[in-house]
Design an enzyme around this catalytic site. Structure first.
Site, PDB file in Angstrom:
ATOM      1  N   GLY A  62     -23.851   3.563  -5.190  1.00 46.24           N
ATOM      2  CA  GLY A  62     -22.827   4.132  -6.063  1.00 46.24           C
ATOM      3  C   GLY A  62     -22.424   3.127  -7.124  1.00 46.24           C
TER       4      GLY A  62
ATOM      5  N   GLY B  57     -26.008   2.327   0.100  1.00 47.63           N
ATOM      6  CA  GLY B  57     -25.082   2.910  -0.882  1.00 47.63           C
ATOM      7  C   GLY B  57     -25.365   2.394  -2.276  1.00 47.63           C
TER       8      GLY B  57
ATOM      9  N   LYS C 190       0.853  -1.185   0.000  1.00 50.50           N
ATOM     10  CA  LYS C 190       0.000   0.000   0.000  1.00 50.50           C
ATOM     11  C   LYS C 190       0.886   1.231   0.000  1.00 50.50           C
ATOM     12  CE  LYS C 190      -4.428   1.025   0.385  1.00 50.50           C
ATOM     13  NZ  LYS C 190      -5.553   0.301  -0.199  1.00 50.50           N
TER      14      LYS C 190
ATOM     15  N   VAL D 275     -20.549   0.444  -7.101  1.00 46.86           N
ATOM     16  CA  VAL D 275     -20.679  -0.973  -6.739  1.00 46.86           C
ATOM     17  C   VAL D 275     -22.126  -1.299  -6.352  1.00 46.86           C
ATOM     18  CG1 VAL D 275     -19.952  -2.767  -5.109  1.00 46.86           C
ATOM     19  CG2 VAL D 275     -18.263  -1.150  -6.000  1.00 46.86           C
TER      20      VAL D 275
HETATM   21  P1  NAD Z   1     -19.128   5.280  -4.749  1.00 46.73           P
HETATM   22  O1  NAD Z   1     -18.589   6.538  -4.195  1.00 46.73           O
HETATM   23  O2  NAD Z   1     -19.406   5.158  -6.203  1.00 46.73           O
HETATM   24  O3  NAD Z   1     -20.498   4.903  -3.990  1.00 46.73           O
HETATM   25  C1  NAD Z   1     -20.732   5.109  -2.631  1.00 46.73           C
HETATM   26  C2  NAD Z   1     -22.212   5.462  -2.502  1.00 46.73           C
HETATM   27  O4  NAD Z   1     -22.534   5.495  -1.110  1.00 46.73           O
HETATM   28  C3  NAD Z   1     -22.554   6.837  -3.083  1.00 46.73           C
HETATM   29  O5  NAD Z   1     -23.688   6.727  -3.920  1.00 46.73           O
HETATM   30  C4  NAD Z   1     -22.838   7.685  -1.844  1.00 46.73           C
HETATM   31  O6  NAD Z   1     -23.781   8.694  -2.083  1.00 46.73           O
HETATM   32  C5  NAD Z   1     -23.348   6.629  -0.880  1.00 46.73           C
HETATM   33  N1  NAD Z   1     -23.245   6.982   0.529  1.00 46.73           N
HETATM   34  C6  NAD Z   1     -22.273   7.680   1.156  1.00 46.73           C
HETATM   35  N2  NAD Z   1     -22.564   7.791   2.466  1.00 46.73           N
HETATM   36  C7  NAD Z   1     -23.711   7.123   2.673  1.00 46.73           C
HETATM   37  C8  NAD Z   1     -24.505   6.856   3.809  1.00 46.73           C
HETATM   38  N3  NAD Z   1     -24.194   7.332   5.017  1.00 46.73           N
HETATM   39  N4  NAD Z   1     -25.627   6.122   3.667  1.00 46.73           N
HETATM   40  C9  NAD Z   1     -25.986   5.646   2.445  1.00 46.73           C
HETATM   41  N5  NAD Z   1     -25.274   5.879   1.322  1.00 46.73           N
HETATM   42  C10 NAD Z   1     -24.163   6.597   1.442  1.00 46.73           C
HETATM   43  O7  NAD Z   1     -18.128   4.124  -4.245  1.00 46.73           O
HETATM   44  P2  NAD Z   1     -17.990   2.631  -4.814  1.00 46.73           P
HETATM   45  O8  NAD Z   1     -16.859   2.563  -5.753  1.00 46.73           O
HETATM   46  O9  NAD Z   1     -19.352   2.124  -5.203  1.00 46.73           O
HETATM   47  O10 NAD Z   1     -17.514   1.880  -3.492  1.00 46.73           O
HETATM   48  C11 NAD Z   1     -18.421   1.558  -2.462  1.00 46.73           C
HETATM   49  C12 NAD Z   1     -17.673   0.851  -1.329  1.00 46.73           C
HETATM   50  O11 NAD Z   1     -17.044  -0.329  -1.834  1.00 46.73           O
HETATM   51  C13 NAD Z   1     -16.550   1.668  -0.692  1.00 46.73           C
HETATM   52  O12 NAD Z   1     -16.491   1.347   0.679  1.00 46.73           O
HETATM   53  C14 NAD Z   1     -15.308   1.163  -1.395  1.00 46.73           C
HETATM   54  O13 NAD Z   1     -14.153   1.320  -0.577  1.00 46.73           O
HETATM   55  C15 NAD Z   1     -15.647  -0.295  -1.556  1.00 46.73           C
HETATM   56  N6  NAD Z   1     -14.945  -0.963  -2.659  1.00 46.73           N
HETATM   57  C16 NAD Z   1     -15.102  -0.517  -3.938  1.00 46.73           C
HETATM   58  C17 NAD Z   1     -14.442  -1.167  -4.962  1.00 46.73           C
HETATM   59  C18 NAD Z   1     -14.618  -0.722  -6.395  1.00 46.73           C
HETATM   60  O14 NAD Z   1     -14.194  -1.467  -7.300  1.00 46.73           O
HETATM   61  N7  NAD Z   1     -15.215   0.417  -6.657  1.00 46.73           N
HETATM   62  C19 NAD Z   1     -13.609  -2.262  -4.696  1.00 46.73           C
HETATM   63  C20 NAD Z   1     -13.495  -2.722  -3.369  1.00 46.73           C
HETATM   64  C21 NAD Z   1     -14.175  -2.049  -2.355  1.00 46.73           C
END
Ligand code: NAD
Length: 350
Positions: A180, A178, A79, A182
């Site tokens: 977003g 959430g 990291k 994912v």
């Molecule tokens: P993203 O920013 O696209 O989505 C996060 C979503 O959560 C957003 O729509 C945001 O509005 C919402 N959110 C934030 N605070 C909130 C709350 N208190 N209550 C409800 N919704 C809330 O992020 P992502 O890429 O979809 O990642 C989501 C999670 O998965 C993160 O924890 C990230 O670390 C983890 N993750 C993502 C990936 C990846 O490939 N993108 C890989 C491994 C882990």
């Protein structure tokens, strides 16, 4: 004190980087090269002091070793952390200085997005080093999120098989926190499988879209954790479940993409005692790193990638079998299982 810390975490190497011109102060921890060259994101964070930054990079790099190990990847864990306030410090000059530093490590460390490092930043850095991943363009892997979502769905199915006796989510109620990159894609998989969706997001647009496109029921962001559901799926931020809240949960299974779902180990113990099956975050959300490893290897075959994501079903199943055999809560079993994979590989290497 420094070597004590390295021993405590089992970390092989630490690299410090200082670039006077751009103000870059960064640390890269190469936790383990037993399984192969290492992969891990880079985060940019205003740590209150250097000790906190060191603690974070040691902890996160070990997490990457474990994640890569349980995912069957032939990559070790690492990291990078850049210390400082990204709003004030993040410049092209600083990103390029960091990228040159990564290039010096000559492939020992491949990195990419993490907190406060965007795809755009990674693209800038890839101008001076080939050891960046998770970016778009010809011959690259692109956004890993759809893969992560597919992997989370596969892992959730394995959890459902264990908890409910069937790996179909049909007619199961899944509460998704959430929506977003994912979370929304995961909802699509669940909808296709016939699950009923309860959703929450701080972004109203995302919620409206899920209601309209997927027939989801919306609840408030403070209610989603306690929603009346079979499965709770965290896909927003970390530190979602604390021990005190566990008795109020209605779900029987916790399976989602978010990192660091448990506030601490006591939450994992409480879930275990209450009979709520927790699928450890780094086992189920490994789709992103798997896709990054395919990008490093220049494998651009959708079928191969999808097969690997669906393989998270077996990764979760193997972990659950191991947890049962060891009589451990799943969050503890995951670390032990991962460490065993690394230790066995080390022995084989001699
Ligand atoms: P993203 O920013 O696209 O989505 C996060 C979503 O959560 C957003 O729509 C945001 O509005 C919402 N959110 C934030 N605070 C909130 C709350 N208190 N209550 C409800 N919704 C809330 O992020 P992502 O890429 O979809 O990642 C989501 C999670 O998965 C993160 O924890 C990230 O670390 C983890 N993750 C993502 C990936 C990846 O490939 N993108 C890989 C491994 C882990």
């Amino acid at each position: 004190m420094m070597f004590e810390k390295l021993k405590e975490y089992g970390t092989e190497e630490i690299h410090f980087c200082n670039d006077k011109e751009s103000g870059l102060n960064a640390i890269v921890a190469i936790h383990s090269t037993v399984l192969g060259p290492t992969v891990g994101g880079t985060r940019f964070w205003p740590y209150e002091n250097e000790e906190r930054a060191l603690f974070d990079v040691l902890r996160l790099s070990r997490g990457m070793t474990y994640k890569n190990a349980v995912s069957g990847l032939k990559y070790g864990g690492s990291k990078g952390v850049i210390i400082g306030d990204p709003a004030k410090l993040k410049t092209e000059k600083l990103l390029l200085a960091y990228a040159r530093f990564v290039e010096h490590l000559n492939g020992l460390f491949t990195t990419g997005e993490d907190v406060n490092i965007s795809v755009k930043d990674v693209e800038i850095m890839s101008r001076v080093t080939k050891h960046m991943a998770g970016i778009g363009g010809e011959g690259r892997g692109g956004d890993p999120s759809p893969y992560t979502a597919r992997g989370v769905f596969a892992g959730m199915r394995a959890g459902a098989k264990e908890k409910f006796g069937s790996d179909s989510l049909k007619d199961k109620t899944v509460a998704v926190q959430g929506l977003g990159k994912v979370g929304y894609d995961l909802c699509k998989w669940l909808h296709k499988d016939g699950a009923k969706l309860i959703v929450a997001d701080i972004n109203e647009e995302n919620v409206e879209r899920a209601k309209k496109e997927l027939g989801a029921t919306a609840v408030g962001t403070s209610e989603i954790l306690f929603a009346d559901c079979d499965v709770f799926s965290p896909n927003a931020m970390g530190a979602v479940i604390k021990a005190d809240d566990v008795s109020k949960l209605k779900c029987k299974l916790v399976a989602g993409g978010a990192n660091n779902v448990l506030v601490d180990g006591s939450a994992g113990d409480a879930l275990d005692k209450t009979g709520v099956l927790y699928i450890p975050d780094y086992v189920i959300n490994a789709g992103g790193v798997i896709s990054i490893c395919l990008e490093i290897e220049r494998v651009h075959d959708e079928n191969i990638a999808n097969k690997k994501m669906d393989g998270i079903y077996d990764n979760v199943k193997n972990l659950l079998d191991f947890a049962k055999k060891e009589g451990l809560p799943t969050y503890l079993a995951a670390d032990k299982y991962a460490q065993k994979i690394v230790d066995d590989a080390r022995k084989q290497k001699g």
